[in-house]
Every structure is written in structure tokens, then in C-alpha cells.
Design a protein around this motif. Structure first.
Motif, PDB file in Angstrom:
ATOM      1  N   PRO A   5       0.816  -1.227   0.000  1.00  0.00           N
ATOM      2  CA  PRO A   5       0.000   0.000   0.000  1.00  0.00           C
ATOM      3  C   PRO A   5       0.848   1.276   0.000  1.00  0.00           C
ATOM      4  O   PRO A   5       0.487   2.265  -0.637  1.00  0.00           O
ATOM      5  CB  PRO A   5      -0.826  -0.115   1.282  1.00  0.00           C
ATOM      6  CG  PRO A   5      -0.867  -1.561   1.578  1.00  0.00           C
ATOM      7  CD  PRO A   5       0.431  -2.114   1.104  1.00  0.00           C
ATOM      8  N   THR A   6       1.977   1.232   0.687  1.00  0.00           N
ATOM      9  CA  THR A   6       2.865   2.399   0.698  1.00  0.00           C
ATOM     10  C   THR A   6       3.467   2.628  -0.681  1.00  0.00           C
ATOM     11  O   THR A   6       3.572   3.771  -1.140  1.00  0.00           O
ATOM     12  CB  THR A   6       3.983   2.203   1.732  1.00  0.00           C
ATOM     13  OG1 THR A   6       3.388   1.930   2.991  1.00  0.00           O
ATOM     14  CG2 THR A   6       4.853   3.423   1.830  1.00  0.00           C
ATOM     15  N   VAL A   7       3.848   1.551  -1.359  1.00  0.00           N
ATOM     16  CA  VAL A   7       4.382   1.681  -2.724  1.00  0.00           C
ATOM     17  C   VAL A   7       3.316   2.232  -3.654  1.00  0.00           C
ATOM     18  O   VAL A   7       3.599   3.095  -4.490  1.00  0.00           O
ATOM     19  CB  VAL A   7       4.916   0.321  -3.224  1.00  0.00           C
ATOM     20  CG1 VAL A   7       5.237   0.361  -4.701  1.00  0.00           C
ATOM     21  CG2 VAL A   7       6.130  -0.102  -2.427  1.00  0.00           C
ATOM     22  N   LEU A   8       2.090   1.749  -3.506  1.00  0.00           N
ATOM     23  CA  LEU A   8       1.005   2.262  -4.342  1.00  0.00           C
ATOM     24  C   LEU A   8       0.761   3.744  -4.088  1.00  0.00           C
ATOM     25  O   LEU A   8       0.448   4.494  -5.013  1.00  0.00           O
ATOM     26  CB  LEU A   8      -0.279   1.466  -4.105  1.00  0.00           C
ATOM     27  CG  LEU A   8      -0.307   0.044  -4.650  1.00  0.00           C
ATOM     28  CD1 LEU A   8      -1.578  -0.661  -4.219  1.00  0.00           C
ATOM     29  CD2 LEU A   8      -0.165   0.025  -6.148  1.00  0.00           C
ATOM     30  N   GLN A   9       0.920   4.173  -2.856  1.00  0.00           N
ATOM     31  CA  GLN A   9       0.697   5.582  -2.534  1.00  0.00           C
ATOM     32  C   GLN A   9       1.854   6.456  -2.986  1.00  0.00           C
ATOM     33  O   GLN A   9       1.653   7.495  -3.603  1.00  0.00           O
ATOM     34  CB  GLN A   9       0.495   5.749  -1.026  1.00  0.00           C
ATOM     35  CG  GLN A   9      -0.801   5.185  -0.536  1.00  0.00           C
ATOM     36  CD  GLN A   9      -0.909   5.240   0.970  1.00  0.00           C
ATOM     37  OE1 GLN A   9      -0.329   6.103   1.611  1.00  0.00           O
ATOM     38  NE2 GLN A   9      -1.661   4.315   1.542  1.00  0.00           N
ATOM     39  N   GLU A  10       3.066   6.043  -2.675  1.00  0.00           N
ATOM     40  CA  GLU A  10       4.233   6.885  -2.950  1.00  0.00           C
ATOM     41  C   GLU A  10       4.685   6.818  -4.407  1.00  0.00           C
ATOM     42  O   GLU A  10       4.970   7.838  -5.020  1.00  0.00           O
ATOM     43  CB  GLU A  10       5.396   6.501  -2.028  1.00  0.00           C
ATOM     44  CG  GLU A  10       5.124   6.739  -0.565  1.00  0.00           C
ATOM     45  CD  GLU A  10       4.892   8.188  -0.234  1.00  0.00           C
ATOM     46  OE1 GLU A  10       5.561   9.065  -0.833  1.00  0.00           O
ATOM     47  OE2 GLU A  10       4.028   8.462   0.614  1.00  0.00           O
ATOM     48  N   ALA A  11       4.795   5.630  -4.964  1.00  0.00           N
ATOM     49  CA  ALA A  11       5.333   5.488  -6.318  1.00  0.00           C
ATOM     50  C   ALA A  11       4.257   5.666  -7.390  1.00  0.00           C
ATOM     51  O   ALA A  11       4.495   6.288  -8.417  1.00  0.00           O
ATOM     52  CB  ALA A  11       5.998   4.122  -6.481  1.00  0.00           C
ATOM     53  N   ALA A  12       3.076   5.100  -7.138  1.00  0.00           N
ATOM     54  CA  ALA A  12       2.039   5.140  -8.164  1.00  0.00           C
ATOM     55  C   ALA A  12       1.068   6.297  -7.980  1.00  0.00           C
ATOM     56  O   ALA A  12       0.213   6.517  -8.838  1.00  0.00           O
ATOM     57  CB  ALA A  12       1.288   3.816  -8.187  1.00  0.00           C
ATOM     58  N   ALA A  18      -7.649   4.476  -2.152  1.00  0.00           N
ATOM     59  CA  ALA A  18      -7.492   3.747  -3.417  1.00  0.00           C
ATOM     60  C   ALA A  18      -6.489   2.610  -3.285  1.00  0.00           C
ATOM     61  O   ALA A  18      -6.679   1.542  -3.877  1.00  0.00           O
ATOM     62  CB  ALA A  18      -7.054   4.705  -4.517  1.00  0.00           C
ATOM     63  N   SER A  19      -5.426   2.807  -2.527  1.00  0.00           N
ATOM     64  CA  SER A  19      -4.448   1.721  -2.369  1.00  0.00           C
ATOM     65  C   SER A  19      -5.046   0.577  -1.566  1.00  0.00           C
ATOM     66  O   SER A  19      -4.760  -0.589  -1.839  1.00  0.00           O
ATOM     67  CB  SER A  19      -3.170   2.239  -1.717  1.00  0.00           C
ATOM     68  OG  SER A  19      -3.396   2.620  -0.389  1.00  0.00           O
ATOM     69  N   GLY A  20      -5.884   0.873  -0.587  1.00  0.00           N
ATOM     70  CA  GLY A  20      -6.562  -0.194   0.143  1.00  0.00           C
ATOM     71  C   GLY A  20      -7.592  -0.907  -0.715  1.00  0.00           C
ATOM     72  O   GLY A  20      -7.709  -2.131  -0.684  1.00  0.00           O
ATOM     73  N   ALA A  21      -8.326  -0.145  -1.502  1.00  0.00           N
ATOM     74  CA  ALA A  21      -9.329  -0.747  -2.390  1.00  0.00           C
ATOM     75  C   ALA A  21      -8.685  -1.574  -3.488  1.00  0.00           C
ATOM     76  O   ALA A  21      -9.276  -2.549  -3.957  1.00  0.00           O
ATOM     77  CB  ALA A  21     -10.198   0.347  -2.997  1.00  0.00           C
ATOM     78  N   ALA A  22      -7.477  -1.226  -3.891  1.00  0.00           N
ATOM     79  CA  ALA A  22      -6.783  -1.982  -4.931  1.00  0.00           C
ATOM     80  C   ALA A  22      -6.449  -3.392  -4.477  1.00  0.00           C
ATOM     81  O   ALA A  22      -6.307  -4.295  -5.304  1.00  0.00           O
ATOM     82  CB  ALA A  22      -5.504  -1.252  -5.334  1.00  0.00           C
ATOM     83  N   ASP A  76      -0.848  -3.452 -14.323  1.00  0.00           N
ATOM     84  CA  ASP A  76       0.236  -3.816 -13.412  1.00  0.00           C
ATOM     85  C   ASP A  76      -0.245  -4.398 -12.089  1.00  0.00           C
ATOM     86  O   ASP A  76       0.246  -5.431 -11.648  1.00  0.00           O
ATOM     87  CB  ASP A  76       1.120  -2.598 -13.117  1.00  0.00           C
ATOM     88  CG  ASP A  76       1.963  -2.192 -14.299  1.00  0.00           C
ATOM     89  OD1 ASP A  76       2.121  -3.017 -15.217  1.00  0.00           O
ATOM     90  OD2 ASP A  76       2.455  -1.057 -14.316  1.00  0.00           O
ATOM     91  N   VAL A  77      -1.179  -3.750 -11.451  1.00  0.00           N
ATOM     92  CA  VAL A  77      -1.565  -4.142 -10.095  1.00  0.00           C
ATOM     93  C   VAL A  77      -2.556  -5.303 -10.104  1.00  0.00           C
ATOM     94  O   VAL A  77      -2.382  -6.285  -9.373  1.00  0.00           O
ATOM     95  CB  VAL A  77      -2.141  -2.938  -9.321  1.00  0.00           C
ATOM     96  CG1 VAL A  77      -2.542  -3.333  -7.917  1.00  0.00           C
ATOM     97  CG2 VAL A  77      -1.141  -1.798  -9.290  1.00  0.00           C
TER      98      VAL A  77
END
Length: 94
Positions: A5-12, A18-22, A76-77
């Protein structure tokens, strides 16, 4: 999985929601398929699930390495989430 989730927030650039829902498809796949995997393990023994499950999980984790800022959720995800979820459902039978 702890840092995803941190990678989804910071990098993406995903929001925290949204990162939790992903990652929700992992939970949904496990809820729907782990009981079937448990029934299969009761019928044929747990050896198949304990062999194939970690291999599918490893494939899902390998797909997670493609997650970066340039790709989208569908390309990707989501494939990584689906493969990882199926691997967990195979391995963690209830």
C-alpha cells in the motif's frame, strides 16, 4: 504485502483509500475460494495445495515487482493481485 500500500501511494500516486481498495480482490478471492480448496484438500489430501499454492503465491509476488509509477491498475496491479489471491486461496484452505 506490508509495504505494497505504501508503494502504491508513494510510487504510483494512489490515495490511501485507493491503495486499500486496490488490494480488496485478494480478500474476496480468499473468501470465495478457500472453502473449495479446503474441500479439495479433504478429498485428495493437502499435499497438492501445499506444493502448488506457494508457487502461485511466488508468481504473484513476482508480478508485484512490476508495480511502479508509470503503469496503471489494470495492467500492473490487478494481475498481481489476482494471481497472489488465487495462490493464497489454494494454500490457506479452511
Amino acid at each position: 504485502m506490508f509495504l505494497l500500500p505504501t508503494v502504491l501511494q508513494e510510487a504510483a500516486g494512489y490515495s490511501p483509500l485507493a491503495s486499500g481498495a486496490a488490494l480488496l480482490p485478494i480478500t474476496l478471492i480468499m473468501l470465495t475460494l478457500s472453502a473449495r480448496s479446503g474441500a479439495l484438500a479433504a478429498r485428495i489430501g493437502p499435499r497438492l495445495q501445499m506444493s502448488v499454492g506457494p508457487l502461485v503465491i511466488a508468481a504473484g509476488l513476482l508480478l508485484f515487482t512490476r508495480v511502479a509509477g508509470s503503469g496503471g491498475y489494470i495492467t500492473d496491479v490487478l494481475p498481481a493481485v489476482l494471481v497472489f489471491g488465487f495462490g493464497l486461496a489454494i494454500n490457506v484452505a479452511r
